[in-house]
Every structure is written in structure tokens, then in C-alpha cells.
Design an enzyme around this catalytic site. Structure first.
Site, mmCIF file in Angstrom:
data_model
loop_
_atom_site.group_PDB
_atom_site.id
_atom_site.type_symbol
_atom_site.label_atom_id
_atom_site.label_comp_id
_atom_site.label_asym_id
_atom_site.label_seq_id
_atom_site.Cartn_x
_atom_site.Cartn_y
_atom_site.Cartn_z
ATOM 1 N N GLU A 184 -1.167 5.220 3.266
ATOM 2 C CA GLU A 184 -1.581 3.767 2.465
ATOM 3 C C GLU A 184 -0.974 2.779 3.321
ATOM 4 O OE1 GLU A 184 -0.809 3.526 -1.638
ATOM 5 O OE2 GLU A 184 -0.673 1.441 -1.193
ATOM 6 N N THR A 192 1.499 0.972 -3.305
ATOM 7 C CA THR A 192 1.303 1.219 -4.944
ATOM 8 C C THR A 192 2.110 2.296 -5.507
ATOM 9 O OG1 THR A 192 -0.213 2.856 -4.325
ATOM 10 C CG2 THR A 192 -1.221 0.712 -4.663
ATOM 11 N N SER A 194 3.785 15.059 -1.274
ATOM 12 C CA SER A 194 3.346 13.793 -2.022
ATOM 13 C C SER A 194 4.692 12.962 -2.433
ATOM 14 C CB SER A 194 2.765 14.342 -3.224
ATOM 15 O OG SER A 194 3.106 13.338 -4.196
HETATM 16 FE FE1 F3S Z 1 -4.668 4.143 -7.411
HETATM 17 FE FE2 F3S Z 1 -2.719 3.881 -8.643
HETATM 18 FE FE3 F3S Z 1 -3.732 6.057 -8.369
HETATM 19 S S1 F3S Z 1 -3.320 2.897 -6.881
HETATM 20 S S2 F3S Z 1 -4.638 6.008 -6.111
HETATM 21 S S3 F3S Z 1 -4.436 4.551 -9.331
HETATM 22 S S4 F3S Z 1 -1.499 5.584 -8.173
#
Ligand code: F3S
Length: 284
Positions: free
Chosen positions: A129, A167, A223
Site C-alpha cells: 500500500e 491506512t 497480514s
Molecule cells: Fe480499505 Fe480500510 Fe479495509 S482502507 S481495505 S476499508 S482497512
């Protein structure tokens, strides 16, 4: 055994959405080759199951030259802009399952860097990411993983800095890193791009771990969000176990254990959570 399962355990919105896109392709394009660029989620079981349904995982952009053309699904982590362009150029039909929250970061860094700001990404270097986010910056970007790195950071040309975050980064660590930048007196613009799903999952995991006698964290060993959950739970509950599937669960619980907590990372399918929960409820 009494069991408390975190409501936020398992697939988040972005992963659920990406999985649905893969299943839709399997249904609609059974006659075509279907690929994912990297494993769609960090869960070996799910990846194996998809492979059986004809979905091949590609690991590098070079592989595109060697395989028959087909449908290429970009996972929720997203990819760098040049990777995306190369996929299309190579003749693949791209299905972009980049999570909208990640896409938002791509848009922010692209805009801010094009306006001359320096981009600092708070996250784990090498994480797909983060690499993807980096690839949408129009100028050089820096990655900060820890407070130590933030302390050492030098903004030599005194340019304005835009700070975003991976994120799945730990919110408290992000705050600490931002504080260091603030204390240095740099001209910064901070956009907290930590996804709520992660924050909620972490907060709930912490609360449950503090309350239970034993805690189980389910998720893929690769993960990073699951590993972070494990760290958080371990801080609150010494008796915390990290498992990938029910097969890894070799619990020996002392008689004094009355309540077991369960949470799971963003790439853990519901059926695995259910299985573990039922097993613990019935067998202890
Ligand atoms: Fe998106 Fe948050 Fe999941 S950025 S992929 S909803 S952990």
C-alpha cells in the site's frame, strides 16, 4: 466457555468489496484468464480456494509479459500509477479493486505533490500500500516508520510537508510521529488517512483483551494489520494467541479461564471466525 467476539473482526469494507469483484469476475468471465496482482487478501486459505476457481496470482509486473492476456484485478492495497499504466499497456483488462480510502490517499498525494509539497508517508516501507501511495506522488516522497526516524528526519529545503498515513497504521504511533514533526517547527499539513475500520478494530480489540482471560487473534501471518492487532492484545492480555486457522489452535486453558476474546484481521473470512468461535465455545 464464554466467548466474546469482536464485532469489527474480519473483512473490512475494502476487502469485502475486492473479494466481491473477484467473485463477480469468476462468474462473468469464466472463459477468460483471471489474475490478481499479488494475493487478493493476506489469507492463504482464501487464495488457495480462488486458485482452485481459476484465479492466478501474479507477483511482479515482469510476469505480465509471460502469461496469456486476461483480466487483471488490482487488490484493495492499490498500485503505483506506473504499474497501473504498464498493466493497461500490456493489454490486460484492469479491474481496479483499490479500496476507495486508499484511492483517496493517492488523490491527496498526487495533488499536494503537484503543488510542490513534500510528501511524508507514515507507514511501513516495503508494504504494497505504501509503495502504491508513493507511486502517485509527483515528486520525491519519504516514508517514516517510527518515532526514531521522525526524530532523525531533516527537512533540508524547508518545503511545506504533507503528512499522510498508511491506512492500517497504529493511530497512537501516528499521533506521536506527527507531534515530533510539529515540535520541529516544520510547515506541515497533516491528513489523517488511517482507516476507521482499522481504528475501530484496534480499539475494540484492546477493550476486549483487557476484559478477557485469554485472547485469540485470527489472521494471516503476513497480514500486518493482524500482527498489529496481536501486539495490541498482547499488551492487555498476556495469554494472547495468534492463529491463522482453527488447525493452529492448540490451547491449553487453565481452569481459571472463564472468558475468551476473539478478534480477527481484515483478511479473515467469516467462516474461519465462526469455526474458531464454535470450537472454543464447545470444547472448553
Ligand atoms: Fe480499505 Fe480500510 Fe479495509 S482502507 S481495505 S476499508 S482497512
Amino acid at each position: 466457555m464464554e466467548v466474546k467476539v469482536a464485532k469489527s473482526a474480519g473483512f473490512c469494507f475494502g476487502v469485502e468489496r475486492a473479494m466481491q469483484k473477484v467473485y463477480a469476475q469468476i462468474e462473468e468471465n469464466a472463459d477468460k484468464k483471471i489474475y490478481t496482482f499479488g494475493p487478493i487478501i493476506h489469507n492463504d486459505e482464501v487464495v488457495k480456494e480462488l486458485e482452485e476457481k481459476g484465479v492466478t496470482v501474479l507477483h511482479s509486473i515482469e510476469e505480465l509479459e509471460k502469461v496469456p492476456k486476461g483480466i487483471l484485478i488490482i487488490r484493495s492495497h492499490g498500485v503505483a500509477k506506473d504499474i497501473y499504466d504498464r498493466m493497461e499497456k500490456a493489454g490486460f483488462t484492469c479491474i481496479d479493486a483499490t479500496c476507495p480510502f486508499v484511492k483517496r490517499i493517492h488523490n491527496i498525494v498526487r495533488k499536494e505533490s503537484s503543488e510542490g509539497k513534500k510528501i511524508v508517508i507514515v507507514g511501513n516501507a516495503g508494504h504494497p500500500e505504501v509503495e502504491g501511495i508513493r507511486g502517485w506522488c509527483e515528486t520525491q516522497s519519504d516514508i517514516i516508520e517510527s518515532e526514531e526516524e521522525a526524530l532523525q528526519y531533516q527537512n533540508a529545503d524547508d518545503r511545506e510537508i504533507c503528512i499522510v498515513s498508511q491506512t492500517t497504521f497504529n493511530y497512537n504511533k501516528f499521533k506521536d510521529i506527527v507531534e515530533i514533526f510539529q515540535k520541529k517547527g516544520y510547515d506541515i499539513n497533516v491528513v489523517n488517512t488511517i482507516c476507521n475500520a482499522t481504528e475501530e478494530r484496534q480499539t475494540e480489540a484492546r477493550e476486549i483483551a483487557a476484559e478477557v482471560d485469554a485472547m485469540i487473534v485470527i489472521g494471516g501471518t503476513h497480514s500486518s494489520n493482524t500482527r498489529k492487532l496481536y501486539e495490541i492484545c498482547k499488551q492487555e492480555c498476556e495469554n494472547t494467541h495468534f492463529i491463522q486457522t482453527l488447525d493452529d489452535l492448540h490451547l491449553e486453558l487453565p481452569k481459571s479461564v472463564r472468558l475468551v476474546g476473539i478478534t480477527a484481521g481484515a483478511s479473515t473470512p467469516n467462516n474461519i471466525i465462526e469455526e474458531v468461535q464454535n470450537y472454543v465455545r464447545i470444547n472448553f
